[in-house]
Design an enzyme around this catalytic site. Structure first.
Site, PDB file in Angstrom:
ATOM      1  N   SER A 135       0.833  -1.187   0.000  1.00 18.34           N
ATOM      2  CA  SER A 135       0.000   0.000   0.000  1.00 18.34           C
ATOM      3  C   SER A 135       0.883   1.258   0.000  1.00 18.34           C
ATOM      4  O   SER A 135       1.713   1.428  -0.889  1.00 18.34           O
ATOM      5  CB  SER A 135      -0.944  -0.056   1.208  1.00 18.34           C
ATOM      6  OG  SER A 135      -1.908   0.968   1.175  1.00 18.34           O
ATOM      7  N   ASP A 270      -9.411  -5.568  -4.990  1.00 21.58           N
ATOM      8  CA  ASP A 270      -8.878  -4.320  -4.444  1.00 21.58           C
ATOM      9  C   ASP A 270      -9.463  -3.135  -5.209  1.00 21.58           C
ATOM     10  O   ASP A 270      -9.228  -2.973  -6.404  1.00 21.58           O
ATOM     11  CB  ASP A 270      -7.350  -4.329  -4.571  1.00 21.58           C
ATOM     12  CG  ASP A 270      -6.683  -3.187  -3.821  1.00 21.58           C
ATOM     13  OD1 ASP A 270      -7.373  -2.217  -3.448  1.00 21.58           O
ATOM     14  OD2 ASP A 270      -5.460  -3.258  -3.615  1.00 21.58           O
ATOM     15  N   HIS A 300      -8.399  -4.484  -0.526  1.00 17.85           N
ATOM     16  CA  HIS A 300      -7.079  -3.894  -0.333  1.00 17.85           C
ATOM     17  C   HIS A 300      -6.350  -4.505   0.862  1.00 17.85           C
ATOM     18  O   HIS A 300      -5.115  -4.509   0.902  1.00 17.85           O
ATOM     19  CB  HIS A 300      -7.224  -2.382  -0.136  1.00 17.85           C
ATOM     20  CG  HIS A 300      -5.927  -1.644  -0.141  1.00 17.85           C
ATOM     21  ND1 HIS A 300      -5.107  -1.573  -1.254  1.00 17.85           N
ATOM     22  CD2 HIS A 300      -5.285  -0.934   0.838  1.00 17.85           C
ATOM     23  CE1 HIS A 300      -4.043  -0.851  -0.970  1.00 17.85           C
ATOM     24  NE2 HIS A 300      -4.121  -0.464   0.292  1.00 17.85           N
TER      25      HIS A 300
END
Length: 320
Positions: A135, A270, A300
């Site tokens: 991320s 995601d 995610h």
């Protein structure tokens, strides 16, 4: 730079070697925007085999230097005999500044990469064998690889890409407006709690919410979101939240400029970093190690939840 030896990590098989390190940010340091980080310190934790491969692990905006051990945010994949094996590797983690900001600071992922590089050099690490970035951490990893290609052997990105998606940027923009309204109203913690509740709905896939709340009442949703928001508000100052969120939206790397061999891992559900953007990144990277799309109901958050799927992928990356 100060250095201290910490207590052994509580692990399932045997103790690990820990050391904690700190690098005060120079008062002369300036972000690309010209902003400074007065009185900020980069806190690092090194766990594992000092003679082994050096792996820098960078997580999302909620992650920090505590990667393995009882309270580690990636403890199912990092530790003795795990995919990221501390018997053979030295794991390096750090906390993202600013730690206690009440007001936002104009930083970008390149600024964080510069700070990470300085922090590593402060503990005499000029090169890491690999960076695993997830991320926000993956965005920093890309910037680091562009700026300091000689300082990293290879890069693995999980749920991260070279640019944010417009929809994800819109969700974060709304969160920051919530933070600003609450701060102006004199209740910044309430703003963090509500913004986090919105964020939670974007991290997870609709299928996961259907399975958890499809047969329940609205009260169960209220309870779950309220708990998540309140917990986050206790650990994330409003200004820090806004600083990190803004840095994500400002992230923009040119894949062709990344010469470091890179593995890209996406999750099929995601919505923050859709596979289409990851595929675009893969098509443009000069040295692609591989591309994996994992199936997950966690959206995610797949990089945190899908331990069994990620285990062999991480093992292969680390041992390559």
């Amino acid at each position: 730079m100060s250095l201290a030896v910490a207590q052994p990590c509580e692990a399932e098989t045997k103790p690990e070697i820990w050391r904690e390190a700190e690098m005060p940010v120079s008062e002369l340091w300036r972000a690309r925007s010209g902003a400074s980080l007065t009185d900020e310190t980069i806190r690092m934790r090194l766990v594992g085999n000092p003679a082994g491969k050096k792996i820098l692990v960078l997580g999302g905006i909620s992650a920090g230097r505590e990667i393995c051990g009882t309270n580690g945010w990636w403890k199912d994949l990092a530790g003795p005999s795990r995919a990221l094996n501390t018997d053979d590797c030295l794991i390096i983690g750090l906390d993202y500044p600013p730690l206690d900001a009440l007001d936002p600071i104009d930083l970008c992922t390149e600024d964080f990469a510069r700070l990470v590089h300085q922090a590593l050099r402060s503990i005499d690490i000029d090169r890491v064998d690999g960076i695993i970035g997830m991320s926000f951490g993956g965005m920093i990893g890309l910037a680091f690889a562009r700026l300091y290609p000689e300082a990293v052997g290879q890069l693995a990105l999980l749920c991260a890409a070279h640019r944010p998606s417009p929809m994800a940027s819109a969700w974060r923009l709304i969160q920051r407006q919530i933070l600003e309204l609450a701060r102006d109203a004199g209740d910044p913690e309430r703003g963090v709690a509500i913004a986090r509740q919105l964020a939670i709905t974007t991290y997870r896939a609709p299928e996961e919410f259907d399975s958890r709340f499809g047969e329940g009442s609205e009260e169960s949703l209220i309870s779950y979101l309220g708990h998540q928001g309140a917990k986050y508000a206790r650990q994330m100052p409003s200004g820090r939240y806004q600083t990190l969120s803004s840095a994500i939206n400002a992230h923009d790397e040119v894949p062709e400029d990344i010469s470091v061999p890179t593995l890209v891992i996406a999750a099929d559900t995601d919505r923050l970093v859709p596979p289409a953007i990851c595929e675009e990144l893969c098509q443009r990277l000069p040295h692609l190690l591989g591309y994996e799309i994992i199936q997950s109901v966690y959206g995610h958050d797949a990089f945190l939840k899908e331990t069994e799927i990620l285990d062999p992928i991480v093992r292969k990356f680390v041992t390559a």
